[in-house]
Design a protein around this motif. Structure first.
Motif, PDB file in Angstrom:
ATOM      1  N   ASP A 144      -9.829  -5.234  -3.889  1.00 47.73           N
ATOM      2  CA  ASP A 144     -10.152  -6.040  -5.070  1.00 47.73           C
ATOM      3  C   ASP A 144      -9.118  -7.135  -5.316  1.00 47.73           C
ATOM      4  OD1 ASP A 144      -7.967  -4.630  -5.839  1.00 47.73           O
ATOM      5  OD2 ASP A 144      -8.936  -3.524  -7.461  1.00 47.73           O
ATOM      6  N   GLY A 145      -8.165  -7.282  -4.383  1.00 48.39           N
ATOM      7  CA  GLY A 145      -7.135  -8.301  -4.540  1.00 48.39           C
ATOM      8  C   GLY A 145      -5.939  -7.828  -5.354  1.00 48.39           C
ATOM      9  N   ARG A 146      -6.100  -6.738  -6.101  1.00 45.26           N
ATOM     10  CA  ARG A 146      -5.008  -6.205  -6.916  1.00 45.26           C
ATOM     11  C   ARG A 146      -4.302  -5.038  -6.216  1.00 45.26           C
ATOM     12  NH1 ARG A 146      -2.278  -8.369 -10.363  1.00 45.26           N
ATOM     13  NH2 ARG A 146      -1.820  -6.368 -11.327  1.00 45.26           N
ATOM     14  N   HIS A 147      -5.010  -4.396  -5.311  1.00 45.18           N
ATOM     15  CA  HIS A 147      -4.495  -3.180  -4.687  1.00 45.18           C
ATOM     16  C   HIS A 147      -4.503  -3.315  -3.171  1.00 45.18           C
ATOM     17  CE1 HIS A 147      -6.195  -1.868  -8.654  1.00 45.18           C
ATOM     18  NE2 HIS A 147      -4.966  -1.422  -8.747  1.00 45.18           N
ATOM     19  N   PRO A 148      -3.457  -3.920  -2.616  1.00 42.99           N
ATOM     20  CA  PRO A 148      -3.415  -4.114  -1.161  1.00 42.99           C
ATOM     21  C   PRO A 148      -3.508  -2.788  -0.413  1.00 42.99           C
ATOM     22  CG  PRO A 148      -1.681  -5.361  -2.246  1.00 42.99           C
ATOM     23  CD  PRO A 148      -2.283  -4.471  -3.289  1.00 42.99           C
ATOM     24  N   ARG A 149      -4.052  -2.871   0.793  1.00 44.03           N
ATOM     25  CA  ARG A 149      -4.123  -1.689   1.663  1.00 44.03           C
ATOM     26  C   ARG A 149      -2.810  -1.524   2.432  1.00 44.03           C
ATOM     27  NH1 ARG A 149      -9.796  -0.724   2.410  1.00 44.03           N
ATOM     28  NH2 ARG A 149     -10.442  -0.698   0.228  1.00 44.03           N
ATOM     29  N   LEU A 150      -2.398  -0.264   2.552  1.00 40.57           N
ATOM     30  CA  LEU A 150      -1.262   0.051   3.422  1.00 40.57           C
ATOM     31  C   LEU A 150      -1.831   0.266   4.824  1.00 40.57           C
ATOM     32  CD1 LEU A 150       1.816   0.679   3.497  1.00 40.57           C
ATOM     33  CD2 LEU A 150       1.202   3.082   3.215  1.00 40.57           C
ATOM     34  N   ILE A 156       2.987  -2.582   7.096  1.00 36.74           N
ATOM     35  CA  ILE A 156       2.049  -3.707   7.050  1.00 36.74           C
ATOM     36  C   ILE A 156       1.085  -3.499   5.890  1.00 36.74           C
ATOM     37  CG2 ILE A 156       0.194  -4.940   8.263  1.00 36.74           C
ATOM     38  CD1 ILE A 156       1.613  -4.291  10.888  1.00 36.74           C
ATOM     39  N   LEU A 157       0.977  -4.515   5.053  1.00 36.28           N
ATOM     40  CA  LEU A 157       0.039  -4.514   3.932  1.00 36.28           C
ATOM     41  C   LEU A 157      -0.993  -5.610   4.163  1.00 36.28           C
ATOM     42  CD1 LEU A 157       2.308  -4.183   0.740  1.00 36.28           C
ATOM     43  CD2 LEU A 157       1.139  -2.369   1.993  1.00 36.28           C
ATOM     44  N   THR A 158      -2.232  -5.324   3.786  1.00 39.28           N
ATOM     45  CA  THR A 158      -3.290  -6.340   3.881  1.00 39.28           C
ATOM     46  C   THR A 158      -4.016  -6.434   2.542  1.00 39.28           C
ATOM     47  OG1 THR A 158      -4.915  -4.733   4.654  1.00 39.28           O
ATOM     48  CG2 THR A 158      -3.628  -5.864   6.334  1.00 39.28           C
ATOM     49  N   ARG A 159      -4.529  -7.622   2.260  1.00 41.66           N
ATOM     50  CA  ARG A 159      -5.194  -7.838   0.975  1.00 41.66           C
ATOM     51  C   ARG A 159      -6.657  -7.444   1.076  1.00 41.66           C
ATOM     52  NH1 ARG A 159      -4.531 -13.723  -1.203  1.00 41.66           N
ATOM     53  NH2 ARG A 159      -6.135 -14.176   0.329  1.00 41.66           N
TER      54      ARG A 159
END
Lengths: 381, 145
Positions: A219-225, A378-381
């Motif tokens: 949702d753009g607020r909670h990046p994926r690990l 690594i984080l992704t949006r």
């Protein structure tokens, strides 16, 4: 498919805070992270706390002060990668199906002055063979020789990171510096001057991880690990972070940073060319330049070209250490890796203000230090 | 009482005051190591034979420590670096030369005893000193590449 998202982050700014305990700092970071994630008592099933100098049961002291004990609390020591090690354990516990929500924190109040480490037996201190900045200096000298770099290039890294850090309210040093001033600071161990070395200090950071069972974007607020990896060294490098007394005449031994980064790229299904923003270990200015090549951001020996082009400066192709790095923030060992994650989350949410990397969607955080321990996140949006 | 070695497992201090670095050789791994251990630190092999390492080598990296680090009572500044030995080893060492500008890559070096204060006592550590007896580029201590 099970994914892990960052539900919330919190930070206690880095600096020196006489009168505050390690737990006091941690309380601030944890409160903020839990509030962001809207997670309260009973909302997380385990906590992992990174610290190197925090002493016995540091995580329990933080969560005890918040009346949040009860779940398992695991204290993790992995040198400069302690926070990342805690993060990896938390993420694995979610991916393995053990937990739905995990609190990860890192706390530290570093002793003042040159870091004294129980890693070394007393006789190495007595012989003068345990001076940490001296090992950094030898590695810096070899990098300068091997990559065709000069002390001016080391100063340029300091200028870059301190310029970034001027925009970070959580940093210890918030004034920009000139190359002349860096080279004018006293020599600690040739070729390293005082301002080329980060300051051990105090701080805390916290990250709430949560299971996501839906595929697709965020949702753009909670990046994926997308990845959180930890590796140790392969033996043989005399200047490795494991600080051996001898090593092999062999320059082909893969560095722990490269091992961790390779694992992370594989887990995330992407490579260095996909990155938009990087936070990397700049314990000293040369350590950052070495990380560029060890992380695959540049070919070995091409650092000078990228420095001159401003590729890794804010506004450049791939900004490195937009937070200001350790050279601006200082380094509280247990907290520093998680503070990098906090920075990446802010960048990926687009809330980094004057230091925002435009359109940042994929970020990598890296630490390496005593052990040796190296981490890549690594984080992704 | 005469000063003892700073670490008996790493350093042999002879009656005449000369020293040797104590290493190991593992025939199965084909590698030397330092300081001596029961297990080869590079392969895990346990067929380690005790050896004394070469006393001559080449300078590979160097700096000077300008302020006394924690737990150190010796003089400052002091030289600190890495010397390559013909055994294929790079060894961390004190250097007798504390001015980095007076040293250069590949410089011939030789092992010397280095007496250090530890509180009210004295111990013997190892150091490497520039070796003027070696002619550049012609000696047998050139480390294999």
């Amino acid at each position: 498919m099970t994914a892990v998202e960052v539900a919330g982050v919190g930070l206690h700014r880095f600096g020196r805070f006489d009168g505050s305990t390690t737990a006091d700092l941690g309380v601030v970071a944890v409160r903020r992270a839990l509030a962001e994630a809207d997670v309260g008592r009973g909302g997380f099933q385990a906590a992992f706390c990174g610290t190197a100098y925090g002493g016995v049961a540091a995580g329990h002291r933080v969560l005890g002060a918040l009346a949040l004990t009860g779940p398992p609390i695991v204290d993790v020591e992995a040198g400069c990668a302690s926070g990342a090690a805690a993060l990896a354990l938390g993420a694995d516990a979610i991916r393995g199906g053990q937990h739905d929500c995990v609190l990860v924190l890192g706390v530290e109040k570093m002793p003042r002055g040159v870091i004294r480490s129980s890693f070394f037996p007393p006789w190495r201190e007595q012989a003068g063979l345990a001076a940490t900045p001296a090992y950094f200096a030898l590695r810096a000298q070899r990098l300068l020789a091997d990559a065709g770099l000069t002390k001016a290039d080391l100063a340029a890294v300091c200028v870059k990171n301190r310029a970034h850090g001027a925009h970070n309210a959580d940093a210890m040093f918030r004034s920009p510096v000139t190359a002349e001033a860096v080279l004018g600071s006293r020599v600690v161990c040739e070729p390293l001057h005082l301002w080329m070395l980060c300051s051990p200090n105090e701080g805390a950071a916290a990250v709430v991880l949560r299971r996501v069972d839906a595929a697709g974007g965020t949702d753009g607020r909670h990046p994926r690990l997308a990845a959180a990896t930890l590796r140790s060294h392969l033996p043989g490098n005399v200047l490795g972070e494991d600080s051996p007394l001898a090593g092999l005449v062999d320059d082909t031994i893969t560095a722990p940073t490269t091992l961790a980064a390779t694992d992370a790229y594989e887990a995330a299904g992407l490579g260095p060319a996909d990155l938009d923003v990087v936070e990397c270990q700049d314990t000293d200015a040369a350590r950052e330049l070495l990380a560029w090549q060890e992380l695959g951001l540049c070919e070995p020996g091409e650092q000078a070209k990228h420095l001159a082009a401003g590729d890794h400066t804010l506004g450049g192709r791939l900004p490195v250490n937009p937070s200001g790095g350790l050279l601006s923030k200082g380094e509280p060992l247990g907290a520093s890796a998680l503070a990098q994650v906090v920075e990446l989350v802010r960048q990926l949410r687009g809330e980094a203000g004057a230091r925002q990397v435009e359109g940042a969607a994929i970020g990598l955080a890296h630490t390496v230090g005593r052990g040796a321990n190296a981490s890549a996140v690594i984080l992704t949006r | 009482m005469a000063a003892g070695p700073v670490e008996p497992a790493a350093l042999n201090l002879r009656a005449d005051g000369s020293i040797a670095l104590l290493g190991g050789w593992s025939p199965s791994s084909g590698r030397y190591h330092f300081p001596r251990a029961d297990t080869c630190p590079y392969t895990g092999a346990t067929d380690v034979e005790p050896v004394e390492l070469s006393t001559q080598g080449r300078l590979w990296a160097w700096t000077a420590v300008t302020a006394a680090p924690p737990g150190y009572d010796g003089p400052v500044p002091y030289g600190f670096g890495v010397v390559e030995l013909p055994e294929g080893l790079r060894v961390i060492t004190r250097l007798t030369e504390a001015d980095p500008a007076r040293l250069r890559a590949g410089q011939p070096m030789r092992l010397v005893a280095d007496e250090l204060a530890v509180g009210a006592n004295t111990v013997v550590a190892w150091a490497f000193a520039p070796d003027p007896s070696v002619t550049e580029g012609t000696d047998a201590t050139e480390a294999p590449r």
